[in-house]
Design a protein around this motif. Structure first.
Motif, PDB file in Angstrom:
ATOM      1  N   GLU A 122      63.430  34.182  -0.705  1.00 37.86           N
ATOM      2  CA  GLU A 122      62.310  33.416  -1.261  1.00 37.86           C
ATOM      3  C   GLU A 122      62.741  32.003  -1.629  1.00 37.86           C
ATOM      4  O   GLU A 122      62.000  31.043  -1.415  1.00 37.86           O
ATOM      5  CB  GLU A 122      61.739  34.117  -2.496  1.00 37.86           C
ATOM      6  CG  GLU A 122      60.892  35.329  -2.168  1.00 37.86           C
ATOM      7  CD  GLU A 122      60.318  35.995  -3.414  1.00 37.86           C
ATOM      8  OE1 GLU A 122      59.128  36.296  -3.423  1.00 37.86           O
ATOM      9  OE2 GLU A 122      61.079  36.227  -4.390  1.00 37.86           O
ATOM     10  N   GLN A 123      63.949  31.871  -2.177  1.00 35.51           N
ATOM     11  CA  GLN A 123      64.453  30.535  -2.516  1.00 35.51           C
ATOM     12  C   GLN A 123      64.572  29.681  -1.258  1.00 35.51           C
ATOM     13  O   GLN A 123      64.203  28.503  -1.255  1.00 35.51           O
ATOM     14  CB  GLN A 123      65.804  30.626  -3.224  1.00 35.51           C
ATOM     15  CG  GLN A 123      65.714  31.195  -4.628  1.00 35.51           C
ATOM     16  CD  GLN A 123      67.069  31.314  -5.311  1.00 35.51           C
ATOM     17  OE1 GLN A 123      68.010  30.609  -4.968  1.00 35.51           O
ATOM     18  NE2 GLN A 123      67.168  32.189  -6.279  1.00 35.51           N
ATOM     19  N   ASN A 125      62.951  30.075   1.633  1.00 31.73           N
ATOM     20  CA  ASN A 125      61.608  29.764   2.138  1.00 31.73           C
ATOM     21  C   ASN A 125      60.940  28.653   1.332  1.00 31.73           C
ATOM     22  O   ASN A 125      60.343  27.738   1.894  1.00 31.73           O
ATOM     23  CB  ASN A 125      60.714  31.008   2.108  1.00 31.73           C
ATOM     24  CG  ASN A 125      61.061  31.994   3.208  1.00 31.73           C
ATOM     25  OD1 ASN A 125      61.699  31.637   4.190  1.00 31.73           O
ATOM     26  ND2 ASN A 125      60.656  33.240   3.033  1.00 31.73           N
ATOM     27  N   LEU A 126      61.061  28.763   0.008  1.00 34.08           N
ATOM     28  CA  LEU A 126      60.439  27.750  -0.849  1.00 34.08           C
ATOM     29  C   LEU A 126      61.046  26.369  -0.608  1.00 34.08           C
ATOM     30  O   LEU A 126      60.333  25.371  -0.547  1.00 34.08           O
ATOM     31  CB  LEU A 126      60.613  28.104  -2.320  1.00 34.08           C
ATOM     32  CG  LEU A 126      59.575  29.015  -2.970  1.00 34.08           C
ATOM     33  CD1 LEU A 126      59.834  29.094  -4.461  1.00 34.08           C
ATOM     34  CD2 LEU A 126      58.160  28.517  -2.713  1.00 34.08           C
ATOM     35  N   THR A 127      62.376  26.333  -0.491  1.00 30.19           N
ATOM     36  CA  THR A 127      63.036  25.051  -0.254  1.00 30.19           C
ATOM     37  C   THR A 127      62.509  24.423   1.025  1.00 30.19           C
ATOM     38  O   THR A 127      62.152  23.234   1.053  1.00 30.19           O
ATOM     39  CB  THR A 127      64.571  25.227  -0.141  1.00 30.19           C
ATOM     40  OG1 THR A 127      65.034  25.913  -1.299  1.00 30.19           O
ATOM     41  CG2 THR A 127      65.284  23.884  -0.060  1.00 30.19           C
ATOM     42  N   THR A 129      59.623  25.092   2.687  1.00 29.29           N
ATOM     43  CA  THR A 129      58.198  24.751   2.578  1.00 29.29           C
ATOM     44  C   THR A 129      57.979  23.492   1.747  1.00 29.29           C
ATOM     45  O   THR A 129      57.271  22.577   2.160  1.00 29.29           O
ATOM     46  CB  THR A 129      57.401  25.917   1.946  1.00 29.29           C
ATOM     47  OG1 THR A 129      57.503  27.042   2.817  1.00 29.29           O
ATOM     48  CG2 THR A 129      55.942  25.560   1.749  1.00 29.29           C
ATOM     49  N   PHE A 130      58.616  23.445   0.591  1.00 37.02           N
ATOM     50  CA  PHE A 130      58.362  22.311  -0.294  1.00 37.02           C
ATOM     51  C   PHE A 130      59.069  21.040   0.164  1.00 37.02           C
ATOM     52  O   PHE A 130      58.643  19.952  -0.205  1.00 37.02           O
ATOM     53  CB  PHE A 130      58.653  22.672  -1.748  1.00 37.02           C
ATOM     54  CG  PHE A 130      57.515  23.434  -2.352  1.00 37.02           C
ATOM     55  CD1 PHE A 130      56.430  22.768  -2.891  1.00 37.02           C
ATOM     56  CD2 PHE A 130      57.478  24.815  -2.304  1.00 37.02           C
ATOM     57  CE1 PHE A 130      55.347  23.452  -3.408  1.00 37.02           C
ATOM     58  CE2 PHE A 130      56.397  25.523  -2.813  1.00 37.02           C
ATOM     59  CZ  PHE A 130      55.337  24.846  -3.364  1.00 37.02           C
TER      60      PHE A 130
END
Lengths: 146, 146
Positions: A122-123, A125-127, A129-130
């Motif tokens: 998740e970390q 993916n978030l990195t 995406t953002f």
């Protein structure tokens, strides 16, 4: 809109929780972010225009925050010798001490409320995406005359 | 902290951009969210305590916003007959018209700045991540006496 709803409720709450975790310190979250950017710049100084762009804060808003931080003695503004219309934001010793004092509590609170709640995947993916969302927002920010 | 940095910069900017997209309307982003929750409740009414919990807004903060919205004529507060200490927030016709007027612009701005920037996979991942993050934040919110 499902992604949006869960994102917006969590984000607003997260920002408020981090704000209240900082309460024992003199820094608000908004000031903390600006100071953190400045603390990582060479000589702990940065052109105001560059700082505004990096943080995606409008120049008028940044200028207002900077006046408050200048009064608190955390930064001083210096005229650019090469560019008469420009200013440098320079972190003072007192400013450095303020952020060093707040950092451990802030990092602990980011961990507890955000990072520790996410799996490694998740970390990642978030990195990703953002990062690209930031690029897009940055380009919209510029197009809108900031 | 990389996930955190890109997330926090994008999120703050996103909230500010959405706020400024709403400028032609009478509603702020914070009010929009509360009104949206209320508009979906049966009879467009909800207990204040339930609304605070659902939106993860502290009771004192919600009570302050509600006073502002009551003065604007968008909601009215009614005493609960079953529970003397409690209040209902009831959306008025004027409040309903305010949110209906703002909704198309707001949805358009959420699309342009957020949803359209994400792939289907990213939307799914974000929904999953922020759903469980919301649950965790909600439980911290309660534990902290809200």
């Amino acid at each position: 809109m499902k992604a949006w709803r869960s994102y917006i409720i969590a984000s607003r709450r997260l920002l408020e929780a981090l704000e209240s975790d900082l309460e024992g310190h003199d820094l608000s979250m908004a000031d903390y972010e600006v100071m953190a950017q400045l603390s990582e710049a060479p000589g702990r100084r940065m052109r105001m225009s560059e700082l505004a762009e990096l943080s995606m804060i409008s120049k008028s808003r940044l200028s207002h925050r900077m006046k408050v931080m200048e009064r608190a003695g955390w930064i001083r503004r210096e005229e650019c010798s090469e560019d008469r219309r420009g200013f440098w934001a320079v972190m003072t010793e007192k400013g450095w001490r303020a952020i060093v004092a707040a950092a451990p509590d802030h990092v602990e609170s980011v961990r507890k409320r955000f990072i520790d709640q996410l799996s490694t995947k998740e970390q990642e993916n978030l990195t990703a995406t953002f990062s690209h969302l930031t690029e897009e927002l940055r380009s919209q920010f510029k197009d809108e005359g900031n």
